[in-house]
Motif scaffolding. Structure first.
Motif, short mmCIF file in Angstrom:
data_model
loop_
_atom_site.label_atom_id
_atom_site.label_comp_id
_atom_site.label_asym_id
_atom_site.label_seq_id
_atom_site.Cartn_x
_atom_site.Cartn_y
_atom_site.Cartn_z
N ILE B 14 19.86 8.69 -64.70
CA ILE B 14 20.29 8.13 -65.98
C ILE B 14 19.49 6.88 -66.30
CG2 ILE B 14 22.24 7.08 -67.18
CD1 ILE B 14 24.03 8.96 -65.47
N LEU B 15 19.37 6.00 -65.31
CA LEU B 15 18.60 4.76 -65.52
C LEU B 15 17.16 5.08 -65.88
CD1 LEU B 15 19.77 2.30 -62.75
CD2 LEU B 15 20.16 2.16 -65.20
N GLY B 16 16.62 6.06 -65.16
CA GLY B 16 15.23 6.42 -65.39
C GLY B 16 15.01 6.93 -66.79
N TYR B 17 15.98 7.74 -67.28
CA TYR B 17 15.81 8.32 -68.60
C TYR B 17 15.97 7.28 -69.69
CZ TYR B 17 15.68 11.83 -72.21
OH TYR B 17 15.32 12.57 -73.28
N PHE B 18 17.05 6.51 -69.59
CA PHE B 18 17.33 5.58 -70.67
C PHE B 18 16.61 4.25 -70.49
CE2 PHE B 18 20.76 8.64 -70.95
CZ PHE B 18 20.66 8.97 -72.28
N GLY B 19 15.97 4.09 -69.32
CA GLY B 19 15.22 2.87 -69.10
C GLY B 19 13.78 3.00 -69.60
N LYS B 20 13.54 4.07 -70.38
CA LYS B 20 12.20 4.28 -70.92
C LYS B 20 11.65 3.03 -71.59
CE LYS B 20 13.14 8.14 -73.18
NZ LYS B 20 13.13 9.45 -73.81
N SER B 21 12.58 2.36 -72.31
CA SER B 21 12.12 1.21 -73.10
C SER B 21 11.64 0.09 -72.19
CB SER B 21 13.25 0.73 -74.00
OG SER B 21 14.45 0.71 -73.26
N LEU B 22 12.10 0.09 -70.93
CA LEU B 22 11.66 -0.97 -70.01
C LEU B 22 10.32 -0.64 -69.39
CD1 LEU B 22 15.05 -1.65 -68.23
CD2 LEU B 22 13.97 -3.01 -70.00
N GLY B 23 9.77 0.51 -69.77
CA GLY B 23 8.45 0.83 -69.27
C GLY B 23 8.47 1.90 -68.20
N ASN B 24 7.33 2.55 -68.04
CA ASN B 24 7.21 3.62 -67.04
C ASN B 24 7.51 3.11 -65.64
OD1 ASN B 24 6.45 5.28 -69.02
ND2 ASN B 24 4.27 5.33 -68.49
N PHE B 25 7.02 1.90 -65.41
CA PHE B 25 7.14 1.35 -64.06
C PHE B 25 8.59 1.27 -63.63
CE2 PHE B 25 7.00 -2.23 -61.00
CZ PHE B 25 6.18 -1.61 -60.08
N PHE B 26 9.45 0.83 -64.56
CA PHE B 26 10.87 0.72 -64.25
C PHE B 26 11.44 2.07 -63.85
CE2 PHE B 26 15.26 1.12 -65.62
CZ PHE B 26 15.84 0.14 -64.84
N SER B 27 11.15 3.09 -64.64
CA SER B 27 11.67 4.42 -64.35
C SER B 27 11.23 4.90 -62.97
CB SER B 27 11.18 5.43 -65.38
OG SER B 27 11.69 5.12 -66.63
N GLU B 28 9.94 4.71 -62.70
CA GLU B 28 9.43 5.17 -61.40
C GLU B 28 10.15 4.48 -60.26
OE1 GLU B 28 5.42 3.99 -61.75
OE2 GLU B 28 4.98 5.53 -63.24
N ILE B 29 10.25 3.17 -60.38
CA ILE B 29 10.85 2.41 -59.29
C ILE B 29 12.33 2.75 -59.15
CG2 ILE B 29 11.44 0.09 -58.49
CD1 ILE B 29 8.54 0.85 -58.15
N ALA B 30 13.02 2.81 -60.29
CA ALA B 30 14.47 3.06 -60.23
C ALA B 30 14.75 4.40 -59.58
CB ALA B 30 15.05 3.00 -61.63
N THR B 31 14.10 5.46 -60.10
CA THR B 31 14.40 6.79 -59.55
C THR B 31 14.00 6.87 -58.09
OG1 THR B 31 12.30 7.47 -60.49
CG2 THR B 31 14.25 8.05 -61.72
N SER B 32 12.79 6.41 -57.77
CA SER B 32 12.33 6.53 -56.38
C SER B 32 13.22 5.72 -55.45
CB SER B 32 10.89 6.04 -56.25
OG SER B 32 10.08 6.66 -57.18
N PHE B 33 13.58 4.54 -55.91
CA PHE B 33 14.40 3.70 -55.04
C PHE B 33 15.75 4.35 -54.74
CE2 PHE B 33 17.77 0.54 -54.65
CZ PHE B 33 17.36 -0.10 -53.49
N PHE B 34 16.41 4.84 -55.78
CA PHE B 34 17.75 5.40 -55.56
C PHE B 34 17.70 6.65 -54.69
CE2 PHE B 34 18.96 2.92 -59.43
CZ PHE B 34 19.91 2.15 -58.79
N VAL B 35 16.69 7.49 -54.92
CA VAL B 35 16.60 8.69 -54.10
C VAL B 35 16.27 8.34 -52.66
CG1 VAL B 35 15.37 10.84 -53.76
CG2 VAL B 35 16.08 10.18 -56.04
N THR B 36 15.38 7.37 -52.48
CA THR B 36 15.04 6.99 -51.12
C THR B 36 16.26 6.40 -50.41
OG1 THR B 36 12.89 6.42 -52.00
CG2 THR B 36 13.34 5.76 -49.75
N ALA B 37 17.02 5.59 -51.13
CA ALA B 37 18.24 5.05 -50.53
C ALA B 37 19.16 6.18 -50.12
CB ALA B 37 18.95 4.14 -51.54
#
Lengths: 498, 635
Positions: B14-37
């Motif tokens: 959800i963060l990755g999708y709606f965080g588009k406005s914060l930039g690609n980098f945010f989406s990448e980090i958010a999704t990868s971080f949560f899945v890795t956790a």
């Protein structure tokens, strides 16, 4: 309850309509008419929520009963609701403001009259779901035809007159037979009050013919195969708001009628005719799904898919199992939301480029991504993806039917595959791909009012898909009572005939 | 912790999708971080399970209750689901990180990352379910994500078609699964795993009547469930979507179409082992379908030229292995193979992604060759993956694949022996096509005319590091987990999550048999080197001589064409006939249009009566009067 809340809910929209009717034509009449109607319908929605709040989920029988003599000794103006009707009232009160919002973008001529028609229609529709007297029910049921006829006939597309008449002819034909049946019921039992008829019990030899008369009316409304052909035409020609009301609420009157009248009043006939219903429903599911697959007009495709979805409803209701009826009810509510949303989606495209043909579009996602997201969500909900309301309805119906007959269950389950096929193919041809048409390139994405409506609908479809308990709890006791009464009545009639 | 494992990926999505406005980098980090956790937590859960036996069932909230039909949203942690948790989240997190590099030029990266996380969530919901309905939710949920990701490049028509095909073929499978669930509910009144499994023995010998024939109920239930498994795991007849699914981005192929989603079918059958164990017919069907798929897919893989399709068919074939393992009752071995396969197959896919990256999105192995010096890391990693897949001694595939063959052999039944033979043949074929891929891609002459060899380059670090993790898994996962999964004391690990009626035998296997498969695998390396690099004439001659057979393989046994002829086209035709001939030609013609026509006709006739001449009216009145009088006289 002393306060006549049901009457208020029924007649509030009429009041609003009268108010708009009395406007003098001025420069901003249209705008103020829209404000008044939005205000009225939202107030009604609040009232409906309040009613839901007051509603006692655990009470068997009717609540909020209002009774007045109308023609003394003959017809009573009797209102009341149970767990089934409250949900339809909510649906109606919820869909009407959405229709009015959609008018802002789509209706350009005679806005005032259009709004009056919609508000009057709301009165009649809620009236249908509240009536506890056959005559009152019939009046509301028939009166609803008139505004709908006008909406299609005046604000419709090119072939609107043909469609309006087809719609009117079909529905009238069914209802005339129902009127005859209502009169005969009065002759047999001496009353038209539903609760009293339930107690008196109609002798089984009369039930078959009466059942058929009611059936002819409800089957047309539903619509069941083979009396469904008015629906695609009516949908195609109707303006967006008309399609939405037609799909979301008018179609549900058929299902409501089966639950309220056919099953409780004529249990013996119901049992006798159940195989026929199964048969017609299966044809509806398979046949219309296949027809839907080949449609070239978006509205027609969704209209045919409605017929298929309603096939599940009749199938579920007439299993007379808890899961089946729950599923049928849930499917009706869910279809009310999803098909309404899909018609709104088509309306959004139509308002912009004035074409409903699938081949006009393609690659829509490139120019209007927000719209595309919503469209995909509703397409997936329509094909019954778990996590949306569409899934639960279908699944419960199928669970119900599997308890009755494997073969019917299997055939009905095939419909789920077909539904995925036509919905996804539609999505592919409209939403995905390269932009083929220059018009698509300059499309504007959804504006605030469209976006809000679609967003709210999507949220509800998903929330109830994950957490359907509020709806299921509301109808739980009523449906249990319905099944119990049905079984007791059957036993009663069996012993009476021996 | 259990909740976190399940919901972190959803949150990331959800963060990755709606965080588009914060930039690609945010989406990448958010999704990868949560899945890795989530992956780290699942490893903790897995470890706690092994060491402390801390398993449990957590109810989140009630989803639906209608009469006695009740289903909860729940998290069930047992040995089976904890393994799946590890596989899914681990591969998923690696793929997430890899995608950051692989998709770096794509404008829709946030959407991609979000779909990946959503997929992870659905897959987790599937594996941790404690009832069939939530399983179904996850089942269709992963199907949805697969649909979205295959069609990710929505401008390509082929991708859209592949996406629809994947969803609809899976729907056919889901149809079977749903029927299975309906039958289970109707006969047992519950869809909760524990209750169903404890009640299933009461249904033994129960027959149901369908279309006048009597069938064993449990067999029917098993077969219905298995149709679902066939759809998801791309088994023969329902496999057609998997090769086409390669239209999706390569990380998707690695995660969904190799390591996780496609194994859901195997998971389902293993999960339902308490049901399948009561139906030997169903188990035999599973084994036969598995064998056909294994051979079929391996034979097709021999001649394909698209690097990803070869690996896709290889996946299909390996899934066949898992199914025939299940079919002979080797549930734990099937799970072991699922576990090891996830590593090496994801490695192969991501490695091929690296190759495709180097060749600027060209996937045809005929346009590659000789680049092993150019792509040294990729080459080594792909070699490891290939060795593991072919079952080279001491790598992970060796332990799991050979265990299946040995287990089948020890059964000493007809089915067991056939499975063993098919297993050995397929292992040989697997080895040949895998080495063909390696040799054609990395060795021989450089064949690409568009891109000069100098321009092919190694992938960035962010793509290589995840591969190294997978390579470790591909090398060691077999050796390290052998004892736990399939060793002497494996029952104390599986507890009651897998159910056997007969205990497995631990007889000794003859040495010649043990050595047979590895020997074949090793021999196949020089053979394929000779065939594919040294002397291509032999093969060309073979192609010429057996043209029909070659085309038969190249066209994937013509299954797609067969479906087009018997299903797709007739359905469209019937739909059109129903519409034009049925609705418009019959119902409308004789219904509303007919009635209005008749009324018009009658009124046209009636109009003629009103001629306006008085003698016409007088004449009619006369006739009427005389008729009336006649009537009165007679009666």
């Amino acid at each position: 309850m002393d306060f006549p809340i049901l009457s208020l809910i029924i007649f509030l929209p009429l009041l609003g309509a009268t108010f708009i009717f009395l406007f003098r034509y001025q420069k901003d009449t249209n705008k103020s008419a829209i404000y008044v109607s939005i205000f009225t319908s939202l107030a009604n929605l609040l009232l409906a929520f309040f009613l839901w709040f007051l509603f006692d989920n655990n009470y068997t029988g009717f609540q909020f009963i209002e009774e007045k003599n109308w023609i003394s000794g003959l017809i009573k103006f009797k209102l009341g609701i149970d767990g089934i009707s409250i949900l339809f009232i909510l649906l109606t009160a919820f869909i009407t403001p959405i229709c009015i919002f959609s008018c802002i973008n789509s209706v350009k001529e005679r806005v005032k009259e259009f709004l009056i028609a919609i508000l009057v229609l709301e009165t009649f529709m809620i009236g249908v779901f509240c009536s506890l007297d056959l005559v009152i029910f019939y009046l509301f049921f028939e009166a609803g035809l008139i505004p709908m006829f006008l909406i299609i006939g005046i604000w419709g597309g090119e072939r609107r007159v043909y469609s309006a008449f087809k719609f009117f002819l079909y529905t009238l034909l069914g209802s005339v037979l129902m009127l005859v049946a209502i009169i005969s019921i009065y002759w047999i039992t001496g009353t038209t009050d539903i609760t009293s008829i339930n107690e008196i019990k109609i002798p089984s030899e009369f039930q078959y013919i009466l059942w058929l008369a009611f059936f002819s009316s409800f089957a047309v409304k539903m619509p069941m195969w083979p009396v469904h052909t008015w629906l695609p035409d009516a949908h195609v020609e109707a303006p967006t708001a008309g399609s939405v009301i037609l799909a979301a609420i008018l179609l549900k009157m058929g299902g409501y009628g089966f639950l309220r009248f056919s099953i409780p009043l004529f249990p013996v006939a119901t049992e006798y005719f159940t195989p026929m219903i199964y048969f017609l429903s299966l044809i509806a599911i398979i046949y219309t799904s296949l027809v839907a697959l080949m449609q070239e007009d978006m509205k027609k495709l969704i209209a045919y898919s409605s017929v298929a979805h309603m096939g599940y409803v009749t199938l579920g209701i007439f299993t007379l199992t808890k899961q089946g009826i729950d599923g049928g009810m849930f499917q009706m509510l869910s279809h009310g939301l999803i098909s309404a949303a899909l018609f709104l989606c088509v309306g959004v495209l139509y308002d912009r480029s004035h074409s409903r043909l699938i081949k006009t579009y393609g690659g829509v996602v490139n120019s209007i991504p927000k719209y595309s997201l919503v469209f995909i969500i509703f397409a997936l909900a329509a094909l019954g993806l778990p996590g949306t309301t569409g899934f639960l309805g279908e699944f419960l119906v199928l669970i119900g039917i599997f308890q009755k007959d494997y073969l019917i269950g299997l055939v009905a389950t095939i419909g789920v595959v077909l539904c995925a096929a036509y919905m996804l193919w539609l999505t592919k041809r409209v939403i995905f791909g390269q932009i083929k048409n220059q018009e698509v390139k300059i499309l504007k994405d959804v504006n605030f009012s469209e976006g809000t409506m679609l967003f709210i609908l999507a949220t509800i479809v998903i929330i109830f898909g994950f957490y359907p308990e509020p709806l299921l709890n509301t109808m739980n006791v009523t449906i249990n009572g319905l099944i119990d009464n049905y079984e007791n009545d059957l036993i009663y009639h069996l012993s009476a005939s021996k | 912790m259990e909740y976190a494992v399940l919901f972190l990926p959803l949150l990331g999505s959800i963060l990755g999708y709606f965080g588009k406005s914060l930039g690609n980098f945010f989406s990448e980090i958010a999704t990868s971080f949560f899945v890795t956790a989530s992956a780290i937590l699942s490893i903790v859960i897995f470890y706690n399970g092994i060491t402390a036996g801390s398993y449990g069932n957590f109810k989140i909230f009630e989803w639906i209750s209608s009469g006695n039909f009740v289903a909860n949203w729940s998290i069930k942690i047992d040995p089976l689901s904890s393994i799946m948790l590890v596989v899914v989240t681990l591969v998923s997190s690696i793929v997430h990180i890899y995608s950051i590099g692989y998709m770096s030029h794509d404008p829709h990266k946030p959407r991609f990352m979000s779909y990946l996380s959503l997929f992870t969530f659905s897959m987790l919901a599937l594996v941790v379910s404690d009832n069939f309905l939530q399983l179904f939710f996850g089942w269709e949920g992963v199907g949805l994500c697969s649909y979205l990701l295959i069609g990710f490049w929505y401008k390509r028509n082929s991708a859209n078609n592949a996406a629809i095909k994947a969803f609809i073929v899976n729907r056919v499978g889901d149809f079977g699964l749903a029927v299975g669930i309906f039958l289970i509910f109707y006969h047992l009144g519950t869809i909760n795993y524990d209750e169903v499994f404890s009640l299933i023995p009461t249904l033994v010998n129960k027959e149901i009547n369908f279309l006048g024939f009597e069938y064993n109920l449990i067999t029917i239930i098993c077969l219905s469930l298995f149709i679902g498994a066939m759809g998801k795991s791309a088994q023969f007849l329902l496999h057609t979507w998997l090769p086409d699914a390669m239209e999706g981005p390569t990380p998707v192929s690695a995660l969904i179409h190799a390591a996780t989603m496609v194994t859901a079918g195997v998971f389902l059958v293993v999960r339902c082992s308490p049901i399948f164990e009561y139906s030997s017919v169903a188990l035999n069907v599973v084994a036969v379908i598995g064998m056909i798929t294994a051979i079929f897919a391996a034979s097709v893989a021999l001649v394909q030229n698209d690097i990803k399709r070869i690996i896709a068919y290889s996946t299909c074939s390996q899934l066949g292995y898992m199914f025939f393992a299940v079919g002979v009752g080797a549930y734990h071995v099937a799970m072991f193979h699922l576990f090891t396969h996830a590593f090496f197959k994801a490695l192969l896919f991501l490695g091929s992604g690296s190759v495709i990256h180097a060749f600027k999105d060209d996937q045809d192995i005929r346009n590659m060759g000789g680049v092993w010096k150019q792509l040294p890391y990729t080459w080594v990693l792909m070699l490891i993956g290939t060795l593991a897949l072919t079952g080279f001694p001491l790598l992970s595939g060796f332990y799991s694949k050979d265990a299946i063959i040995e287990f089948a052999f020890l059964k000493h039944t007809f089915m067991g022996n056939s499975v063993a033979i098919v297993g050995i043949i397929t292992a040989f074929l697997t080895s040949i096509y895998s080495w063909r891929l390696i040799f054609k891609t990395f060795h021989g002459k450089y064949m690409n005319k568009k891109i000069p060899i100098k321009e092919t380059h190694e992938s960035p670090l962010i793509m290589l590091v995840p591969l190294i993790f997978l390579a470790f898994g591909a090398i060691f996962s077999g050796y390290l987990f052998k004892e736990l999964f399939i060793g002497e004391n494996s029952e104390s690990f599986w507890l009651n999550s897998i159910f056997f009626i007969e205990m497995t035998s631990h007889d000794n296997i003859p040495l010649w048999f043990l050595a047979l498969t590895p020997l074949l695998v090793i021999i196949s390396i020089p053979v394929s080197y000779f065939l594919f690099v040294k002397d291509k004439k032999i093969l060309d001659g073979f192609k010429e001589r057996y043209k029909t057979f070659y085309n038969f393989l190249l066209n994937k046994w013509y299954v797609d064409e067969f479906y087009d002829i018997i299903l797709v086209n007739p359905i469209k035709k019937i739909g059109y006939i129903f519409w034009k001939k049925g609705d418009e030609g019959t119902i409308d013609r004789f219904g509303p249009n007919g009635i209005s026509k008749i009324i018009k006709l009658i009124s046209d006739k009636a109009v003629q009566f009103q001629s306006g001449y008085i003698y016409d009216y007088a004449f009619i009145m006369l006739i009427g009067l005389s008729a009336l009088i006649t009537y009165l006289i007679i009666y």
